[in-house]
Structures are given as structure tokens and as C-alpha cells.
Motif scaffolding. Structure first.
Motif, PDB file in Angstrom:
ATOM      1  N   ALA A   1      40.721 -40.587  -7.119  1.00 57.39           N
ATOM      2  CA  ALA A   1      40.846 -40.547  -8.582  1.00 57.39           C
ATOM      3  C   ALA A   1      42.087 -39.760  -9.013  1.00 57.39           C
ATOM      4  N   VAL A   2      42.319 -38.624  -8.383  1.00 59.99           N
ATOM      5  CA  VAL A   2      43.497 -37.802  -8.722  1.00 59.99           C
ATOM      6  C   VAL A   2      44.779 -38.549  -8.348  1.00 59.99           C
ATOM      7  N   THR A   3      44.782 -39.180  -7.177  1.00 58.69           N
ATOM      8  CA  THR A   3      45.966 -39.928  -6.747  1.00 58.69           C
ATOM      9  C   THR A   3      46.236 -41.108  -7.677  1.00 58.69           C
ATOM     10  N   GLN A   4      45.193 -41.815  -8.104  1.00 58.80           N
ATOM     11  CA  GLN A   4      45.358 -42.932  -9.048  1.00 58.80           C
ATOM     12  C   GLN A   4      45.918 -42.428 -10.375  1.00 58.80           C
ATOM     13  N   TRP A   5      45.368 -41.331 -10.866  1.00 56.01           N
ATOM     14  CA  TRP A   5      45.843 -40.736 -12.116  1.00 56.01           C
ATOM     15  C   TRP A   5      47.316 -40.347 -11.983  1.00 56.01           C
ATOM     16  N   ALA A   6      47.654 -39.642 -10.903  1.00 56.59           N
ATOM     17  CA  ALA A   6      49.046 -39.226 -10.702  1.00 56.59           C
ATOM     18  C   ALA A   6      49.962 -40.440 -10.552  1.00 56.59           C
ATOM     19  N   GLY A   7      49.491 -41.467  -9.851  1.00 56.97           N
ATOM     20  CA  GLY A   7      50.290 -42.688  -9.705  1.00 56.97           C
ATOM     21  C   GLY A   7      50.533 -43.372 -11.043  1.00 56.97           C
ATOM     22  N   ASP A   8      49.523 -43.406 -11.905  1.00 60.52           N
ATOM     23  CA  ASP A   8      49.692 -43.987 -13.242  1.00 60.52           C
ATOM     24  C   ASP A   8      50.702 -43.185 -14.064  1.00 60.52           C
TER      25      ASP A   8
ATOM     26  N   LEU B   1      40.024 -39.552 -15.312  1.00 65.42           N
ATOM     27  CA  LEU B   1      39.079 -39.064 -14.305  1.00 65.42           C
ATOM     28  C   LEU B   1      37.649 -39.057 -14.829  1.00 65.42           C
ATOM     29  N   PRO B   2      36.699 -39.451 -13.991  1.00 70.45           N
ATOM     30  CA  PRO B   2      35.281 -39.328 -14.375  1.00 70.45           C
ATOM     31  C   PRO B   2      34.944 -37.862 -14.655  1.00 70.45           C
ATOM     32  N   ILE B   3      33.971 -37.644 -15.507  1.00 67.74           N
ATOM     33  CA  ILE B   3      33.635 -36.293 -15.951  1.00 67.74           C
ATOM     34  C   ILE B   3      33.348 -35.345 -14.791  1.00 67.74           C
ATOM     35  N   GLU B   4      32.656 -35.811 -13.746  1.00 69.29           N
ATOM     36  CA  GLU B   4      32.335 -34.901 -12.637  1.00 69.29           C
ATOM     37  C   GLU B   4      33.594 -34.443 -11.905  1.00 69.29           C
ATOM     38  N   HIS B   5      34.606 -35.298 -11.810  1.00 67.13           N
ATOM     39  CA  HIS B   5      35.872 -34.909 -11.185  1.00 67.13           C
ATOM     40  C   HIS B   5      36.651 -33.957 -12.088  1.00 67.13           C
ATOM     41  N   ARG B   6      36.671 -34.242 -13.387  1.00 65.25           N
ATOM     42  CA  ARG B   6      37.347 -33.332 -14.335  1.00 65.25           C
ATOM     43  C   ARG B   6      36.737 -31.938 -14.261  1.00 65.25           C
ATOM     44  N   GLN B   7      35.396 -31.881 -14.239  1.00 65.47           N
ATOM     45  CA  GLN B   7      34.723 -30.582 -14.206  1.00 65.47           C
ATOM     46  C   GLN B   7      35.073 -29.806 -12.935  1.00 65.47           C
TER      47      GLN B   7
ATOM     48  N   ASP C   1      36.896 -34.101  -0.768  1.00 68.66           N
ATOM     49  CA  ASP C   1      36.127 -35.090  -1.539  1.00 68.66           C
ATOM     50  C   ASP C   1      36.994 -36.333  -1.730  1.00 68.66           C
ATOM     51  N   PRO C   2      36.894 -37.315  -0.839  1.00 67.12           N
ATOM     52  CA  PRO C   2      37.755 -38.502  -0.901  1.00 67.12           C
ATOM     53  C   PRO C   2      37.693 -39.256  -2.235  1.00 67.12           C
ATOM     54  N   ALA C   3      36.535 -39.294  -2.888  1.00 63.99           N
ATOM     55  CA  ALA C   3      36.436 -39.985  -4.184  1.00 63.99           C
ATOM     56  C   ALA C   3      37.270 -39.248  -5.237  1.00 63.99           C
ATOM     57  N   LEU C   4      37.185 -37.947  -5.226  1.00 62.36           N
ATOM     58  CA  LEU C   4      38.007 -37.144  -6.134  1.00 62.36           C
ATOM     59  C   LEU C   4      39.479 -37.326  -5.788  1.00 62.36           C
TER      60      LEU C   4
END
Length: 151
Positions: free
Chosen positions: A118-125, A10-16, A112-115
Motif C-alpha cells: 500500500a505504501v509503495t503504491q501510494w509513493a508510486g502514484d 491507504l486503508p485506515i488500518e495502514h494509516r493508523q 507487513d507486506p500488505a502495508l
């Protein structure tokens, strides 16, 4: 290959933004964190210790599918309806983790669709990695010698 960590995925802004929802928890060794078939209403990222993911095998003890450690995601079922655990999890050692409320994270992802992507991609991986690991583990346990060899 290790499970994709939130730090790399996840990009830093999403992690935060996600970490603002986290609370620190701990589990003594042997604690059943969640049970297969129960409601999946949270997830964890391991800080220290290890967690065994397992599945119920009738007439036998739980079969450990994978052992997770530092920075790994514990729990995927919270993201996908019907939000019921498909595996179980037990603290293999004392565990310290960040715990996230699934409803709050799903709401954040929806707002936040971008977040959310990103979360869905991470979970899918993570899910793809767990499926490969599960397949390999089941072949080790139940296939005749050499059955898992590539053709």
C-alpha cells in the motif's frame, strides 16, 4: 490534479499504523528542509503551509518544480535506494507537518507486506504525478511556444 494523499491512498488500518510513527514538526518560512544529494532519512506529510520542491540549476537559483500543500507527501527518495534526495525542498510559508523516520517506516513495511504494498503504491502514484508535473513545468520554462502540444 492533486498529488494522491495518504488519507485517500491507504486503508485506515495502514494509516493508523503509520501515524503511530509520526511526530509533529514545524519549519519557519524559508527553511531548507532537505538538499538535493543529501541522505534521505525521513519524509513529511504537510498539515499546514506549503513547501517548494526544487532542483539545482548551475549558475542560477533553484528552479521550483512544484509547490506542495495540505496532506501532501514531502519526500520520496527515502523509499528507494540509495536513499539520496533527488530534489530539494524549502518551506515556502510557515509549515506544520508530520515527520516520519524512514528506517522505521521501511521496517514496518517489510514486516507487513500488505502495508508495504500500500505504501509503495501510494509513493508510486505520487512519483508518477510528480514526473508529469515536472515535465509540464520544464516545458513551460524551456520549450518553444507550442512544443508541449499533443500531436
Amino acid at each position: 490534479m492533486n498529488t494522491p494523499s495518504m488519507l485517500r491512498a491507504l486503508p485506515i488500518e495502514h494509516r493508523q499504523r503509520l501515524m503511530r510513527l509520526a511526530r509533529e514538526v514545524s519549519f519557519p518560512q524559508g527553511t531548507r528542509i532537505f538538499k538535493e544529494g543529501a541522505r534521505a532519512d525521513r519524509f513529511w506529510i504537510i498539515r499546514t503551509g506549503s513547501v517548494d520542491l526544487d532542483t539545482h540549476v548551475p549558475g542560477r537559483r533553484h528552479a521550483v518544480i512544484e509547490t506542495l500543500g495540505h496532506n501532501e507527501l514531502v519526500g520520496l527518495s527515502w523509499l528507494f535506494a540509495p536513499h539520496v534526495w533527488h530534489l530539494g525542498a524549502t518551506a515556502a510559508t510557515p509549515v506544520r507537518a508530520y515527520e516520519f523516520d524512514a528506517t522505521a517506516v521501511r521496517s514496518l513495511c517489510q514486516d507487513d507486506p500488505a502495508l508495504g504494498r500500500a505504501v509503495t503504491q501510494w509513493a508510486g502514484d505520487v512519483l508518477a504525478h510528480r514526473l508529469r508535473t515536472t515535465r509540464a513545468r520544464l516545458l513551460d520554462l524551456y520549450a518553444p511556444y507550442g512544443a508541449g502540444s499533443a500531436v
